[in-house]
Design a protein around this motif. Structure first.
Motif, mmCIF file in Angstrom:
data_model
loop_
_atom_site.group_PDB
_atom_site.id
_atom_site.type_symbol
_atom_site.label_atom_id
_atom_site.label_comp_id
_atom_site.label_asym_id
_atom_site.label_seq_id
_atom_site.Cartn_x
_atom_site.Cartn_y
_atom_site.Cartn_z
ATOM 1 N N THR A 1 0.808 -1.296 0.007
ATOM 2 C CA THR A 1 0.048 -0.078 0.025
ATOM 3 C C THR A 1 0.856 1.314 -0.076
ATOM 4 O O THR A 1 2.111 1.126 0.795
ATOM 5 N N GLY A 2 0.416 2.237 -0.849
ATOM 6 C CA GLY A 2 1.151 3.625 -0.570
ATOM 7 C C GLY A 2 2.703 3.472 -1.084
ATOM 8 O O GLY A 2 2.992 2.625 -1.974
ATOM 9 N N ASN A 3 3.492 4.055 -0.267
ATOM 10 C CA ASN A 3 5.094 3.947 -0.746
ATOM 11 C C ASN A 3 5.493 2.971 0.338
ATOM 12 O O ASN A 3 6.743 2.841 0.445
ATOM 13 N N ALA A 4 4.664 2.322 0.888
ATOM 14 C CA ALA A 4 5.413 1.352 1.897
ATOM 15 C C ALA A 4 6.130 0.114 1.378
ATOM 16 O O ALA A 4 6.856 -0.378 2.105
ATOM 17 N N GLY A 5 5.623 -0.510 0.208
ATOM 18 C CA GLY A 5 6.313 -1.593 -0.563
ATOM 19 C C GLY A 5 7.422 -2.006 -0.134
ATOM 20 O O GLY A 5 7.911 -3.018 0.193
ATOM 21 N N ASP A 6 8.493 -1.090 -0.603
ATOM 22 C CA ASP A 6 10.033 -1.353 -0.267
ATOM 23 C C ASP A 6 10.539 -1.584 0.943
ATOM 24 O O ASP A 6 11.436 -2.359 1.131
ATOM 25 N N SER A 7 10.008 -0.545 1.957
ATOM 26 C CA SER A 7 10.654 -0.658 3.060
ATOM 27 C C SER A 7 10.158 -1.791 4.117
ATOM 28 O O SER A 7 10.579 -1.700 5.328
ATOM 29 N N VAL A 8 9.051 -2.365 3.768
ATOM 30 C CA VAL A 8 8.432 -3.402 4.694
ATOM 31 C C VAL A 8 9.541 -4.305 5.194
ATOM 32 O O VAL A 8 9.710 -4.762 6.305
ATOM 33 N N LEU A 9 10.188 -4.923 4.129
ATOM 34 C CA LEU A 9 11.134 -6.033 4.276
ATOM 35 C C LEU A 9 12.400 -5.469 5.373
ATOM 36 O O LEU A 9 12.524 -5.948 6.450
ATOM 37 N N ARG A 10 12.603 -4.386 5.111
ATOM 38 C CA ARG A 10 13.932 -3.793 5.650
ATOM 39 C C ARG A 10 13.311 -3.476 7.321
ATOM 40 O O ARG A 10 14.197 -3.768 8.031
ATOM 41 N N ALA A 11 12.156 -2.971 7.489
ATOM 42 C CA ALA A 11 11.459 -2.610 8.772
ATOM 43 C C ALA A 11 11.683 -3.900 9.486
ATOM 44 O O ALA A 11 11.870 -4.041 10.832
ATOM 45 N N VAL A 12 11.131 -5.061 9.051
ATOM 46 C CA VAL A 12 10.830 -6.476 9.824
ATOM 47 C C VAL A 12 12.395 -6.910 10.106
ATOM 48 O O VAL A 12 12.449 -7.365 11.046
ATOM 49 N N ILE A 13 13.088 -7.012 8.843
ATOM 50 C CA ILE A 13 14.600 -7.577 9.384
ATOM 51 C C ILE A 13 15.216 -6.919 10.415
ATOM 52 O O ILE A 13 16.037 -7.423 11.115
ATOM 53 N N VAL A 14 15.328 -5.570 10.025
ATOM 54 C CA VAL A 14 15.784 -4.682 11.115
ATOM 55 C C VAL A 14 15.304 -5.031 12.577
ATOM 56 O O VAL A 14 16.207 -5.042 13.475
ATOM 57 N N TYR A 15 14.046 -5.014 12.568
ATOM 58 C CA TYR A 15 13.614 -5.232 14.037
ATOM 59 C C TYR A 15 13.902 -6.437 14.437
ATOM 60 O O TYR A 15 14.281 -6.686 15.588
ATOM 61 N N LEU A 16 13.817 -7.510 13.792
ATOM 62 C CA LEU A 16 14.007 -9.010 13.998
ATOM 63 C C LEU A 16 15.769 -8.987 14.597
ATOM 64 O O LEU A 16 16.044 -9.543 15.723
ATOM 65 N N LEU A 17 16.457 -8.316 13.956
ATOM 66 C CA LEU A 17 17.942 -8.145 14.142
ATOM 67 C C LEU A 17 18.159 -7.757 15.746
ATOM 68 O O LEU A 17 18.686 -8.180 16.624
ATOM 69 N N ILE A 18 17.578 -6.531 15.611
ATOM 70 C CA ILE A 18 17.842 -5.523 17.013
ATOM 71 C C ILE A 18 17.218 -6.324 18.237
ATOM 72 O O ILE A 18 17.737 -6.447 19.243
ATOM 73 N N TYR A 19 16.053 -6.778 17.821
ATOM 74 C CA TYR A 19 15.064 -7.580 18.937
ATOM 75 C C TYR A 19 15.962 -8.872 19.463
ATOM 76 O O TYR A 19 16.243 -9.020 20.392
ATOM 77 N N ALA A 20 16.462 -9.456 18.357
ATOM 78 C CA ALA A 20 17.317 -10.659 19.073
ATOM 79 C C ALA A 20 18.489 -10.140 19.868
ATOM 80 O O ALA A 20 18.662 -10.817 20.951
ATOM 81 N N PHE A 21 19.098 -9.022 19.711
ATOM 82 C CA PHE A 21 20.222 -8.555 20.315
ATOM 83 C C PHE A 21 19.637 -8.368 21.700
ATOM 84 O O PHE A 21 20.213 -8.797 22.851
ATOM 85 N N MET A 22 18.720 -7.348 21.936
ATOM 86 C CA MET A 22 18.475 -6.702 23.181
ATOM 87 C C MET A 22 17.672 -7.551 24.120
ATOM 88 O O MET A 22 17.727 -7.879 25.383
#
Lengths: 177, 509
Positions: free
Chosen positions: B337-358
């Motif tokens: 939807t909207g302009n969100a298409g490209d950044s969805v993957l990045r948002a999820v993966i970055v969250y998973l990585l940082i969440y794993a650390f903390m």
């Protein structure tokens, strides 16, 4: 004829499934499971999937349920065990509503989809085409998943042995936390 | 007759074309499989006194499996496809493989002392853990319903057993049985949905399914299939209302296993969800979106509200992990939807990585402190700053990061999520972002409550002798703390992941 086989097999499947959950005696439940699995095998035959039908009978109805029965007999489950103990009184009616609701929704979906569903890939005519198609699929496209199931067997063996072992562990020490 | 039969078999052998296998692309999985057998057999011949070597060996296997991931990443950006596109190694899968292997290595460090001192079976524990990690690593590349299901079972079944690893403890048994029964049920629901998908589209390959589904003209069975598939996966990521197993299982299981479940196992569920939703269910957006929206909103809110009331730190982290799952779901709602298409993957993966650390960091501290206090209550953290200032500072970092306070990693993760959701730019997305914002504030309350105990409350029993932290846990703390802080200060390190819009086959149509 086709319809007759279908109705008979479906009656076996459904009757057996109901038997599994309604019978009091676990042995009877296991026998109900055999009936269900046989019914599925009949369905496979009606769909001309002879190999799958044979596997279904040999592996599921033959080996797995017999193992169930062995375990039930060895453990000597008390047939009088009271299954009526209930934590929350609302649970059973709720479960019934959800179960019936699911059945209704799935039935409606199936009935409405029936006429529009596309035909599956056509099978080759010759008798052993099933096995050939199956093996070709299994050993080309799905070969990795197929091989990985062998790791699952390691997991099952290692885990089951560990969890059922009587001895109190390597040292027997335990911790309070 | 027999002769004719055998001839036709020979003729068929000539027709047979063996699938081409890219051994380099499969190397991480192969290293893990070799490692599993190696640990299993070496463990047989080791005396009880030398079992510690198993942890070291397992750690080395994970690091060895990391090497081909790095070489694959260095060599090229083109995706490598095997088995007719059913197993794909691309940027997306490589990054996730790296996350899983890294998390697994930290988890080995966290488990070592706990297992040695608790008198658990050690070699077999690591074998099961490696099998589970193998399932996760495969999940990142699986682009076929069958491969996804096998990977999901391979990562879940060892986890059921690990949750019950404290055999003499009835709560650990309860944890294992609950997780097992509900997990099997969820798998059945998932499989039921998958069978509908296969039946109505005629393929198990995700991209083929995506091509067969017609937007706005879904069959009734296909709608049901989507609902069942999402429901089955929602269990894996412990999304509300499929979360009821999580708190009991997390509390009863040995703490390192809890960390494993809440980080690695949950991340793998998200990977499966991402692959299926993006590749196969993209045309079914009209069903997927509302369902994920409700799941995300419920998960965040219920997880947070329940976490507020907990007095046990592990239970609190369990509910906090439920609510973090809601945040990770948020970007998935706005796919396409909207302009969100490209950044969805990045948002999820970055969250998973940082969440794993903390989260791994927070659990390491819990393990380190519980070694002495023998208690899981939040009050047992009282006065931590007085006798273990190092642990107190680290706990502050992890809790603040989980709450999303800049400049720590958790802030970048949340920032990305909110930006992606707002980029979608429609009302549903704005409302979801608002719910997320409110939840961020609620979440801060219970993370801060722990910190108040750590910094201000007195030690509960007056025991202020310093805590001795084993070196392996020190190493785990160092890795997670550096990761948490570094990704917060230098987010550019991971924001480059934004280039991986090429989840092969997705979004291109």
């Amino acid at each position: 004829m086709e319809l007759l086989v279908f109705v008979a097999a479906s009656a076996m499947v459904l009757g057996g499934a109901l038997g599994v959950i309604l019978m009091r005696n676990p042995v009877h439940s296991a026998l109900g499971l055999v009936l269900t699995l046989f019914g599925v095998a009949v369905h496979f035959v009606a769909l001309e999937a002879h190999f799958l039908a044979a596997v279904q009978v040999i592996v599921y109805a033959g080996a797995i349920v017999v193992l169930f029965l062995f375990v039930i007999m060895l453990l000597g489950v008390d047939s009088a065990e009271d299954l009526k103990v209930d934590g929350l009184t609302i649970q059973r009616p709720l479960a019934a509503i959800i179960g019936i609701g699911t059945v209704a929704i799935v039935s409606v979906a199936v009935l409405r989809t029936r006429s529009t569903i596309a035909a599956g890939p056509a099978l080759e005519a010759s008798g052993d085409s099933n096995i050939r198609l199956l093996s070709r699929n299994l050993f080309s496209d799905q070969v990795l998943a197929f091989e990985i199931t062998s790791v699952l067997l390691i997991v099952a063996v290692a885990g089951t042995v560990l969890l059922t072992r009587k001895q109190s562990g390597p040292t027997g020490a335990r911790k309070g936390s | 007759m027999i002769f004719a039969g055998s001839q036709s078999v020979i003729a068929q052998i000539n027709q047979w074309v063996a699938p081409t296998i890219d051994w380099h692309a499969l190397a991480p999985e192969l290293v893990l499989i070799v490692g599993i057998n190696l640990v299993l057999f070496i463990d047989l011949s080791l005396g009880a006194a030398k079992k510690w070597a198993m942890a070291t060996l397992t750690g080395l296997v994970f690091l060895a499996a990391f090497i081909p991931v790095v070489t694959l990443a260095v060599i090229g950006d083109a995706s490598r496809e095997m088995f007719d596109g059913r197993y794909v190694v691309d940027g997306y899968s490589l990054i996730l493989k790296a996350i899983f292997l890294l998390a697994a290595y930290v988890l080995v460090l966290m488990s070592q002392n706990e297992l040695e001192e608790g008198g658990y079976y050690q070699g077999e524990f690591y074998v099961l853990m490696m099998c589970s990690v193998l399932g996760m690593v495969m999940m990142t590349s699986a682009r076929d319903l069958i491969a996804i299901f096998v990977a999901l079972e391979l990562l879940s079944i060892p986890a059921y057993m690990m949750a019950a690893w404290r055999k003499r403890d009835s709560r650990s048994n309860e944890a294992g049985v609950k997780y097992y029964l509900l997990g099997v049920f969820a798998s059945a629901v998932l499989l039921y949905g998958m069978s509908f998908l296969y039946g109505t589209t005629g393929s198990t390959k995700l991209t083929d399914i995506g091509a067969s589904l017609v937007d706005g003209d879904l069959l009734g069975l296909q709608v049901l299939a989507v609902v069942f598939v999402l429901g089955g996966l929602a269990f894996k990521i412990s999304a509300v209302p499929f979360h009821s197993w999580a708190p009991d299982t997390y509390e009863g299981a040995p703490t390192p296993v809890t960390a494993f479940l809440s980080v690695a196992s949950k991340a793998a569920g998200f990977v499966a969800l991402m692959s299926i939703v993006m590749l196969a269910l993209a045309p079914a957006n009209s069903v997927v979106r509302p369902m994920l929206w409700v799941l995300a909103a419920l998960t965040m809110t219920v997880g947070n509200v329940m976490a507020l009331r907990q007095t046990n730190i592990v239970r609190m982290l369990a509910y906090s992990s439920v609510s973090q799952g809601g945040f990770i779901l948020m970007p998935l709602v706005v796919i396409g939807t909207g302009n969100a298409g490209d950044s969805v993957l990045r948002a999820v993966i970055v969250y998973l990585l940082i969440y794993a650390f903390m989260n791994l960091g927070a659990f390491s501290i819990v393990i380190a402190v519980a070694r002495r206090t023998r208690s899981g209550e939040i009050t047992s953290f009282g006065g931590l700053f007085g006798y273990a200032p190092g642990l107190a500072v680290l706990m502050t970092i992890f809790m603040a990061s989980l709450a999303g306070i800049p400049p720590l990693g958790g802030w970048i993760a949340k920032f990305n999520v909110f930006k992606t959701v707002l980029d979608a730019g429609d009302t549903a997305a704005y409302v979801l972002a608002l719910i997320g914002a409110v939840n961020t504030v609620i979440a801060a309350a219970y993370y801060m409550r722990v910190l108040r105990q750590v910094w201000m409350a007195p030690a509960p029993d007056g025991d202020v002798s310093p805590i001795k932290v084993p070196s392996s846990i020190q190493a785990a703390l160092a890795i997670t703390a550096v990761g948490t802080v570094l990704l917060g200060v230098l987010p550019g390190l991971v924001l480059r992941f934004g280039d991986i819009t090429d989840l092969t086959g997705a979004l291109a149509r």
